[in-house]
Design a protein around this motif. Structure first.
Motif, short mmCIF file in Angstrom:
data_model
loop_
_atom_site.label_atom_id
_atom_site.label_comp_id
_atom_site.label_asym_id
_atom_site.label_seq_id
_atom_site.Cartn_x
_atom_site.Cartn_y
_atom_site.Cartn_z
N GLY A 64 0.54 -1.03 0.30
CA GLY A 64 0.14 -0.04 0.04
C GLY A 64 1.06 1.37 0.04
O GLY A 64 1.83 0.70 0.85
N LEU A 65 0.31 1.83 -0.74
CA LEU A 65 1.44 3.73 -0.66
C LEU A 65 0.50 5.01 -0.67
O LEU A 65 -0.59 4.67 -1.02
CB LEU A 65 2.37 3.98 -2.33
CG LEU A 65 3.78 2.43 -2.11
CD1 LEU A 65 3.61 2.82 -3.53
CD2 LEU A 65 4.29 2.62 -1.47
N LYS A 66 0.77 5.88 -0.22
CA LYS A 66 -0.02 6.95 -0.20
C LYS A 66 -0.36 7.18 -1.05
O LYS A 66 0.76 7.56 -2.00
CB LYS A 66 0.73 7.97 1.38
CG LYS A 66 0.42 7.38 2.55
CD LYS A 66 1.79 7.65 3.48
CE LYS A 66 1.47 9.10 3.87
NZ LYS A 66 2.35 9.89 4.69
N THR A 67 -0.89 8.20 -1.47
CA THR A 67 -1.21 9.48 -2.53
C THR A 67 -0.89 10.10 -2.96
O THR A 67 -0.09 10.15 -4.26
CB THR A 67 -3.05 9.45 -2.12
OG1 THR A 67 -4.30 8.67 -2.57
CG2 THR A 67 -2.78 10.75 -3.95
N ALA A 68 -0.07 10.74 -2.17
CA ALA A 68 1.10 11.60 -2.38
C ALA A 68 2.79 10.76 -2.77
O ALA A 68 3.08 10.93 -3.52
CB ALA A 68 1.27 12.65 -1.08
N VAL A 69 2.76 9.99 -2.56
CA VAL A 69 4.07 8.89 -2.25
C VAL A 69 3.40 8.17 -3.97
O VAL A 69 4.33 8.57 -5.12
CB VAL A 69 4.01 8.02 -1.74
CG1 VAL A 69 5.09 6.87 -2.26
CG2 VAL A 69 4.09 8.40 -0.30
N LEU A 70 2.14 7.74 -4.48
CA LEU A 70 2.29 7.60 -6.03
C LEU A 70 2.68 8.90 -6.61
O LEU A 70 3.09 8.76 -8.05
CB LEU A 70 0.61 7.21 -5.85
CG LEU A 70 0.44 6.08 -5.44
CD1 LEU A 70 -1.16 5.51 -4.96
CD2 LEU A 70 1.16 4.41 -5.93
N GLY A 71 2.71 9.78 -6.96
CA GLY A 71 3.23 10.67 -7.56
C GLY A 71 4.79 11.09 -7.67
O GLY A 71 5.19 11.24 -9.07
N ARG A 72 5.51 10.18 -6.80
CA ARG A 72 6.52 10.49 -7.28
C ARG A 72 7.68 8.88 -7.50
O ARG A 72 8.80 8.24 -8.01
CB ARG A 72 7.71 11.07 -5.79
CG ARG A 72 7.03 10.05 -4.80
CD ARG A 72 7.74 10.85 -4.06
NE ARG A 72 8.02 10.59 -2.61
CZ ARG A 72 8.10 9.34 -1.46
NH1 ARG A 72 9.14 8.59 -2.43
NH2 ARG A 72 8.42 8.88 -0.22
N VAL A 73 6.15 7.93 -7.70
CA VAL A 73 6.98 6.50 -7.68
C VAL A 73 6.44 5.93 -9.14
O VAL A 73 5.31 6.34 -8.98
CB VAL A 73 6.50 5.55 -6.88
CG1 VAL A 73 6.75 4.41 -6.62
CG2 VAL A 73 7.62 5.86 -5.10
N PRO A 74 7.38 5.20 -9.90
CA PRO A 74 6.31 4.61 -10.71
C PRO A 74 5.78 3.47 -11.32
O PRO A 74 6.55 2.75 -10.93
CB PRO A 74 7.81 4.95 -12.08
CG PRO A 74 9.08 4.27 -10.83
CD PRO A 74 8.73 5.44 -9.99
N VAL A 75 4.05 3.57 -11.08
CA VAL A 75 3.49 2.97 -11.15
C VAL A 75 2.23 2.99 -12.44
O VAL A 75 2.59 4.59 -12.79
CB VAL A 75 2.65 3.22 -9.78
CG1 VAL A 75 3.27 3.03 -8.59
CG2 VAL A 75 2.13 4.52 -9.38
N ARG A 76 1.72 2.42 -12.44
CA ARG A 76 0.83 2.39 -13.85
C ARG A 76 -0.54 1.64 -13.18
O ARG A 76 -0.76 1.28 -12.74
CB ARG A 76 1.29 1.44 -14.84
CG ARG A 76 -0.09 1.70 -15.94
CD ARG A 76 0.24 0.36 -17.16
NE ARG A 76 0.35 -0.95 -16.60
CZ ARG A 76 -0.57 -1.72 -16.06
NH1 ARG A 76 -1.99 -1.91 -15.97
NH2 ARG A 76 0.21 -2.80 -16.17
N PHE A 77 -1.82 3.12 -12.70
CA PHE A 77 -2.94 3.04 -12.02
C PHE A 77 -4.13 1.82 -13.30
O PHE A 77 -3.75 1.73 -14.70
CB PHE A 77 -3.94 3.66 -12.57
CG PHE A 77 -3.53 4.47 -11.36
CD1 PHE A 77 -3.13 4.08 -9.57
CD2 PHE A 77 -2.45 6.51 -11.38
CE1 PHE A 77 -2.80 5.68 -8.50
CE2 PHE A 77 -2.02 7.15 -10.56
CZ PHE A 77 -2.40 6.70 -8.60
N THR A 78 -4.34 0.46 -13.02
CA THR A 78 -5.34 -0.36 -13.66
C THR A 78 -6.72 -0.51 -14.17
O THR A 78 -7.03 -0.49 -15.26
CB THR A 78 -5.04 -1.51 -13.00
OG1 THR A 78 -5.79 -1.84 -11.08
CG2 THR A 78 -3.50 -2.28 -12.04
N GLY A 79 -6.94 1.27 -13.28
CA GLY A 79 -8.64 1.72 -13.96
C GLY A 79 -10.01 0.31 -12.27
O GLY A 79 -10.41 0.89 -12.56
#
Length: 275
Positions: A64-79
């Motif tokens: 689990g990652l906080k919303t703000a962290v997802l802005g700086r970590v390379p991820v792809r949202f699945t929808g």
């Protein structure tokens, strides 16, 4: 969305070196940890970016990652999205993301699906960036050695781990709705407890002791002289009386217990032990 979908795509790349000379248990994957804000925390890398993660065996998520962290970590949202409630009854709707790789000490997940930690309460309100949950940790025999500053992970099929690490073959542990549960015997009757390294306190529902201990509902803390967990004596044990909404247990064993014991957890074979 089912948990099986969340875990789809989880691929682990790991290597265990040979056993110690004269020892049937292989060397573990080691994850260094420190207690930060009462929770076991490790420094990790996701997609080459540094993060601080709670080692949370009480959360069914993979990562689990906080919303703000997802802005700086390379991820792809699945929808995809998922709604869930934490132990205090807060309901969240989080986005599912795909990322690669995760490196935490000796643990490597080459790719995984994780959950967004949303809101300002629960794990999302902690200073850490996120968590590694049971979805990943539960694939192993876990040895939480908070006094020694380490989590050790062994293959679920490895023999001799419990005798070597915790001195016994252990007592009963059950998986109930994704959480690890054991029975505790006290001088005031039995209780069902959850093993949760991601809880900063050992807590007991006031309703669990109502009628058993006079004026227990007026107390903040309660000490049990007898406290036998999964058949193994651990008393005296002090718990905080506090109402919580989930899971469906009487008490939660968290940092108070984990920080003073070495705890061996084997969800695949339904065993727990400690020393």
């Amino acid at each position: 969305m089912s948990r099986s979908i969340l875990l789809a795509g989880l691929a682990l790349a790991f290597a265990f070196s040979g056993a110690h000379a004269g020892d049937s248990a292989p060397r573990p994957l080691r994850i260094a940890l420190t207690l930060q804000h009462g929770l076991p925390t490790t420094h990790a890398m996701i997609g080459g970016k540094p993060v601080t993660l709670v080692l949370d065996a009480g959360s069914y998520q993979v990562v689990g990652l906080k919303t703000a962290v997802l802005g700086r970590v390379p991820v792809r949202f699945t929808g995809d999205q998922e709604s869930f409630a934490d132990a205090d009854g807060h309901v969240f709707t989080s986005r599912i993301f795909h990322a690669q790789p995760l490196e935490a000490g000796g643990l490597l997940a080459s790719q995984f699906d994780g959950n967004e930690l949303v809101g300002s309460s629960g794990k999302a309100g902690l200073p850490q960036d996120g968590l590694i949950g049971f979805g990943l940790l539960g694939r192993y025999q876990m040895v939480f050695d908070e006094p020694g500053g380490e989590l050790r992970l062994y293959p679920s099929s490895a023999p001799g781990v419990f005798k070597r690490e915790c001195g016994s073959e252990g007592g009963a542990l059950r998986l109930e709705r994704g959480v690890m549960v054991s029975e505790v015997q006290t001088g005031h009757g039995p209780f069902r407890v959850q093993w949760d390294s991601g809880s900063a306190q050992d807590v007991l529902r006031p309703s669990a002791v109502a009628g058993r201990i006079k004026d227990a509902d007026l107390l903040r803390r309660l000490t049990f002289q007898r406290f036998d967990v999964a058949g193994q004596p651990a008393g005296p044990q002090t718990v905080t009386l506090r109402q919580f909404a989930a899971p469906d247990v009487d008490a939660v064993l968290g940092t108070g217990f984990f920080s003073t014991h070495v705890v061996c957890l084997d969800p695949s074979h339904g065993r727990v032990a400690f020393r």
